[in-house]
Design an enzyme around this catalytic site. Structure first.
Site, mmCIF file in Angstrom:
data_model
loop_
_atom_site.group_PDB
_atom_site.id
_atom_site.type_symbol
_atom_site.label_atom_id
_atom_site.label_comp_id
_atom_site.label_asym_id
_atom_site.label_seq_id
_atom_site.Cartn_x
_atom_site.Cartn_y
_atom_site.Cartn_z
ATOM 1 N N HIS A 1 2.944 -3.979 6.432
ATOM 2 C CA HIS A 1 1.976 -2.889 6.266
ATOM 3 C C HIS A 1 2.076 -1.967 7.487
ATOM 4 O O HIS A 1 2.798 -2.223 8.430
ATOM 5 C CB HIS A 1 0.544 -3.459 6.194
ATOM 6 C CG HIS A 1 0.238 -4.208 4.939
ATOM 7 N ND1 HIS A 1 -0.611 -3.722 3.973
ATOM 8 C CD2 HIS A 1 0.653 -5.412 4.497
ATOM 9 C CE1 HIS A 1 -0.700 -4.596 2.983
ATOM 10 N NE2 HIS A 1 0.056 -5.635 3.272
ATOM 11 N N SER A 2 1.291 -0.881 7.442
ATOM 12 C CA SER A 2 1.090 -0.073 8.633
ATOM 13 C C SER A 2 -0.328 0.483 8.547
ATOM 14 O O SER A 2 -0.887 0.530 7.444
ATOM 15 C CB SER A 2 2.095 1.079 8.711
ATOM 16 O OG SER A 2 1.794 2.091 7.779
ATOM 17 N N TYR A 3 -0.962 0.925 9.585
ATOM 18 C CA TYR A 3 -0.498 0.958 10.935
ATOM 19 C C TYR A 3 -1.499 0.178 11.784
ATOM 20 O O TYR A 3 -2.538 -0.224 11.249
ATOM 21 C CB TYR A 3 -0.426 2.424 11.437
ATOM 22 C CG TYR A 3 -1.801 3.122 11.469
ATOM 23 C CD1 TYR A 3 -2.528 3.190 12.648
ATOM 24 C CD2 TYR A 3 -2.347 3.660 10.321
ATOM 25 C CE1 TYR A 3 -3.786 3.798 12.675
ATOM 26 C CE2 TYR A 3 -3.602 4.257 10.344
ATOM 27 C CZ TYR A 3 -4.320 4.326 11.516
ATOM 28 O OH TYR A 3 -5.565 4.896 11.524
ATOM 29 N N ASN B 1 -3.709 -5.673 -2.243
ATOM 30 C CA ASN B 1 -3.947 -6.668 -1.200
ATOM 31 C C ASN B 1 -5.390 -7.164 -1.175
ATOM 32 O O ASN B 1 -5.828 -7.776 -0.200
ATOM 33 C CB ASN B 1 -3.531 -6.142 0.172
ATOM 34 C CG ASN B 1 -2.974 -7.245 1.048
ATOM 35 O OD1 ASN B 1 -2.368 -8.195 0.537
ATOM 36 N ND2 ASN B 1 -3.205 -7.149 2.354
ATOM 37 N N ARG B 2 -6.103 -6.913 -2.246
ATOM 38 C CA ARG B 2 -7.404 -7.541 -2.477
ATOM 39 C C ARG B 2 -7.400 -8.262 -3.815
ATOM 40 O O ARG B 2 -8.407 -8.765 -4.261
ATOM 41 C CB ARG B 2 -8.531 -6.481 -2.507
ATOM 42 C CG ARG B 2 -8.683 -5.680 -1.225
ATOM 43 C CD ARG B 2 -9.194 -6.509 -0.060
ATOM 44 N NE ARG B 2 -9.326 -5.722 1.166
ATOM 45 C CZ ARG B 2 -8.319 -5.404 1.976
ATOM 46 N NH1 ARG B 2 -7.095 -5.843 1.708
ATOM 47 N NH2 ARG B 2 -8.523 -4.680 3.058
ATOM 48 N N GLU C 1 1.473 -5.137 10.820
ATOM 49 C CA GLU C 1 0.978 -3.753 10.771
ATOM 50 C C GLU C 1 1.832 -2.981 11.758
ATOM 51 O O GLU C 1 1.667 -3.126 12.969
ATOM 52 C CB GLU C 1 -0.500 -3.667 11.181
ATOM 53 C CG GLU C 1 -1.468 -4.406 10.267
ATOM 54 C CD GLU C 1 -1.858 -3.604 9.025
ATOM 55 O OE1 GLU C 1 -1.387 -2.451 8.874
ATOM 56 O OE2 GLU C 1 -2.619 -4.136 8.216
ATOM 57 N N TYR D 1 -10.211 -7.248 10.361
ATOM 58 C CA TYR D 1 -11.505 -7.360 9.674
ATOM 59 C C TYR D 1 -11.387 -8.439 8.592
ATOM 60 O O TYR D 1 -10.292 -8.716 8.111
ATOM 61 C CB TYR D 1 -11.938 -6.033 9.037
ATOM 62 C CG TYR D 1 -10.818 -5.237 8.375
ATOM 63 C CD1 TYR D 1 -10.156 -5.719 7.245
ATOM 64 C CD2 TYR D 1 -10.427 -4.018 8.889
ATOM 65 C CE1 TYR D 1 -9.138 -4.990 6.641
ATOM 66 C CE2 TYR D 1 -9.395 -3.281 8.299
ATOM 67 C CZ TYR D 1 -8.761 -3.783 7.178
ATOM 68 O OH TYR D 1 -7.751 -3.064 6.598
ATOM 69 N N ARG E 1 -3.325 4.824 -1.902
ATOM 70 C CA ARG E 1 -3.154 3.466 -1.371
ATOM 71 C C ARG E 1 -2.949 2.423 -2.481
ATOM 72 O O ARG E 1 -2.138 1.510 -2.358
ATOM 73 C CB ARG E 1 -4.421 3.115 -0.573
ATOM 74 C CG ARG E 1 -4.622 1.640 -0.237
ATOM 75 C CD ARG E 1 -5.904 1.463 0.563
ATOM 76 N NE ARG E 1 -6.329 0.074 0.719
ATOM 77 C CZ ARG E 1 -6.116 -0.664 1.813
ATOM 78 N NH1 ARG E 1 -5.464 -0.154 2.828
ATOM 79 N NH2 ARG E 1 -6.569 -1.897 1.878
ATOM 80 N N HIS F 1 0.844 -1.200 0.000
ATOM 81 C CA HIS F 1 0.000 0.000 0.000
ATOM 82 C C HIS F 1 0.876 1.245 0.000
ATOM 83 O O HIS F 1 1.760 1.396 0.849
ATOM 84 C CB HIS F 1 -0.949 -0.015 1.207
ATOM 85 C CG HIS F 1 -1.995 -1.076 1.097
ATOM 86 N ND1 HIS F 1 -2.339 -1.919 2.125
ATOM 87 C CD2 HIS F 1 -2.770 -1.440 0.038
ATOM 88 C CE1 HIS F 1 -3.280 -2.757 1.721
ATOM 89 N NE2 HIS F 1 -3.567 -2.491 0.453
ATOM 90 N N ALA F 2 0.593 2.128 -0.946
ATOM 91 C CA ALA F 2 1.510 3.229 -1.236
ATOM 92 C C ALA F 2 1.749 4.152 -0.046
ATOM 93 O O ALA F 2 2.870 4.576 0.206
ATOM 94 C CB ALA F 2 0.976 4.020 -2.430
ATOM 95 N N ARG F 3 0.693 4.477 0.696
ATOM 96 C CA ARG F 3 0.842 5.512 1.719
ATOM 97 C C ARG F 3 1.502 5.025 2.999
ATOM 98 O O ARG F 3 1.775 5.818 3.896
ATOM 99 C CB ARG F 3 -0.529 6.100 2.048
ATOM 100 C CG ARG F 3 -1.531 5.106 2.624
ATOM 101 C CD ARG F 3 -2.917 5.747 2.658
ATOM 102 N NE ARG F 3 -3.962 4.835 3.101
ATOM 103 C CZ ARG F 3 -5.258 5.153 3.090
ATOM 104 N NH1 ARG F 3 -5.655 6.335 2.665
ATOM 105 N NH2 ARG F 3 -6.152 4.291 3.507
ATOM 106 N N GLU F 4 1.789 3.741 3.090
ATOM 107 C CA GLU F 4 2.356 3.175 4.314
ATOM 108 C C GLU F 4 3.881 3.302 4.270
ATOM 109 O O GLU F 4 4.615 2.323 4.184
ATOM 110 C CB GLU F 4 1.862 1.727 4.464
ATOM 111 C CG GLU F 4 0.330 1.691 4.565
ATOM 112 C CD GLU F 4 -0.307 0.312 4.388
ATOM 113 O OE1 GLU F 4 0.412 -0.692 4.286
ATOM 114 O OE2 GLU F 4 -1.559 0.252 4.350
#
Ligand code: ARG
Ligand code: ZN
Length: 414
Positions: free
Chosen positions: A302-304, A249-250, A376, A354, A232, A174-177
């Protein structure tokens, strides 16, 4: 003339930079079903960006971190008051938080492990760290991203005549992590600088190879630097929609798009047009399939939220190896906590965070890679994706302990 105008418009559109002045991030405490439905409703009408959950999984008694655009802040605030929804403001001015995340001395323009590095810097680093450590690191381009960027994979380990068992680790799905590519770089540095002195690392690199993909979603990462810090997904186009990108990631072939994923291309969790529709996902899946006999563990960073997750996420059923996966996760979390007291929660994805299908961990596990873990990293929402650079070092140091713990267990199981 018309053509020039058109070109001009295209250039402006391409250069569009999203700012977040006055944007806020709230933490909500939902206590009643009514409050849950208010927030669900607002999610769609105000295009809320849920940071630690998804609209369909909002439920009573959860803390929900949500980003609200400046234009909707007043309406949102009124709705919170009317619904008597308990809340705190985590980030009062998102643009200021974005501008402050680089809180390290900016005098150095070169690559640094305790700073966030642009893709250009990371790419140069990939070359230099490899050529600087020829007996421990080799690299290979395993494919190209949607926009044509080469995906460099580093292999770290003592050379040996015969193929060694291996661990595959990726960062930056995910880009923003941004903390996650920082961790992959840190890991490589630690590996080469402690080989020969730290017995655990020496043993690890003698017995195994670690494949490190420093940035999985390079196109998205670049875009999060140049245009939109909150990006993301990938950057591929979607037919019939002007919205770009798929959630990588989906997009893996694991219960694909059955739960916790969206078939709407405008959603942050869009599952794509088919499994492995994303170039980057296909490249990684092909590599792992091809090397399946040697890959013993798959780690994805990943984060967070400070979690250590393992399969499954596409179903609430327990994985066949649940007990072992849980005890290794708990051991790793204890090791992590021993350094600075950072608390992690471990468990299967579906019940710990989730349900969400199409994730790389579930896919790797069902392929036969038993030790499949999603990290995470820090924090728990104070800064979220905008973790200040001053936390890169402690975050990476503590995460090293968890990764080394898992690796040691994998070696013992060989
Ligand atoms: N925050 C991660 C995501 O939404 C969690 C991934 C957990 N694993 C999974 N297969 N969903 O992608
Ligand atoms: Zn992520």
């Amino acid at each position: 003339m018309k053509v020039l105008l058109l070109l001009g418009l295209v250039a402006v559109a391409l250069a569009e930079i999203t700012r977040f002045d006055g944007g806020k991030v709230y933490r909500l405490q939902l206590k009643t079903e009514e409050q849950v439905s208010i927030v669900k409703e607002l999610g769609d009408t105000l295009q809320l960006d849920f940071w630690n959950t998804e609209n369909e999984f909002l439920r009573v008694d959860t803390d929900v971190d949500v980003r609200v655009n400046a234009e909707h802040v007043d309406l949102f605030g009124t709705a919170l008051e009317q619904g008597e929804i308990q809340h705190e403001v985590l980030i009062n001015n998102l643009q200021a938080a974005i501008d402050n995340q680089m809180d390290k001395d900016v005098s150095t323009k070169s690559h640094a492990y305790d700073k966030y590095n642009s893709w250009d810097k990371i790419q140069e680093w990939v070359t230099s760290v490899t050529s600087g450590n020829p007996n421990l690191i080799s690299r290979e381009v395993i494919g190209n991203t949607y926009e044509g960027r080469p995906m460099h994979l580093l292999k770290i380990g003592k050379q040996s005549g015969s193929p060694k068992p291996a661990i595959f680790m990726d960062c930056g799905i995910h880009a923003r992590e941004w903390i996650t590519p920082a961790f992959c770089q840190w890991f490589v540095k630690e590996a080469v600088s402690t080989y020969g002195s730290d017995p655990q690392m020496t043993d690890l690199l003698n017995q195994m190879d670690i494949f490190v993909l420093p940035v999985f979603n390079i196109d998205g990462y670049v875009y999060s630097w140049t245009n939109n810090r909150m990006w993301r997904k990938t950057r591929s186009t979607n037919s019939g929609s002007s919205c770009l990108g798929t959630d990588p990631n989906r997009n893996f072939d694991a219960g694909w798009c059955t739960i916790g994923a969206s078939s709407n291309p405008c959603s942050e969790t869009y599952c794509g047009s088919r499994p492995e529709s994303e170039a980057e996902v296909k490249v990684v899946a092909d590599f792992i399939r091809k090397n399946k006999p040697i890959i013993k563990a798959y780690l994805t960073i990943h984060s967070y939220s400070q979690l250590l997750l393992f399969p499954y996420s596409y179903t609430t059923q327990l994985a066949p190896d649940h007990k072992e996966l849980l005890s290794v996760a708990e051991g790793a979390a204890d090791a992590l906590r021993s350094l600075y007291g950072t608390k992690y929660t471990s468990g299967p994805g579906a019940v710990t965070i989730y349900p969400a299908a199409g994730g790389s961990d579930d896919w790797a596990y069902d392929l036969g890679v038993k030790y499949a873990y999603t990290f995470e990293l820090r924090d728990t929402g104070r800064y979220g994706f905008l973790l200040p650079e001053s936390q890169i070092k402690p975050t990476c140091e503590e995460t090293m302990l968890a990764v080394k713990y898992i690796a040691a267990h994998v070696i013992n199981s060989l």
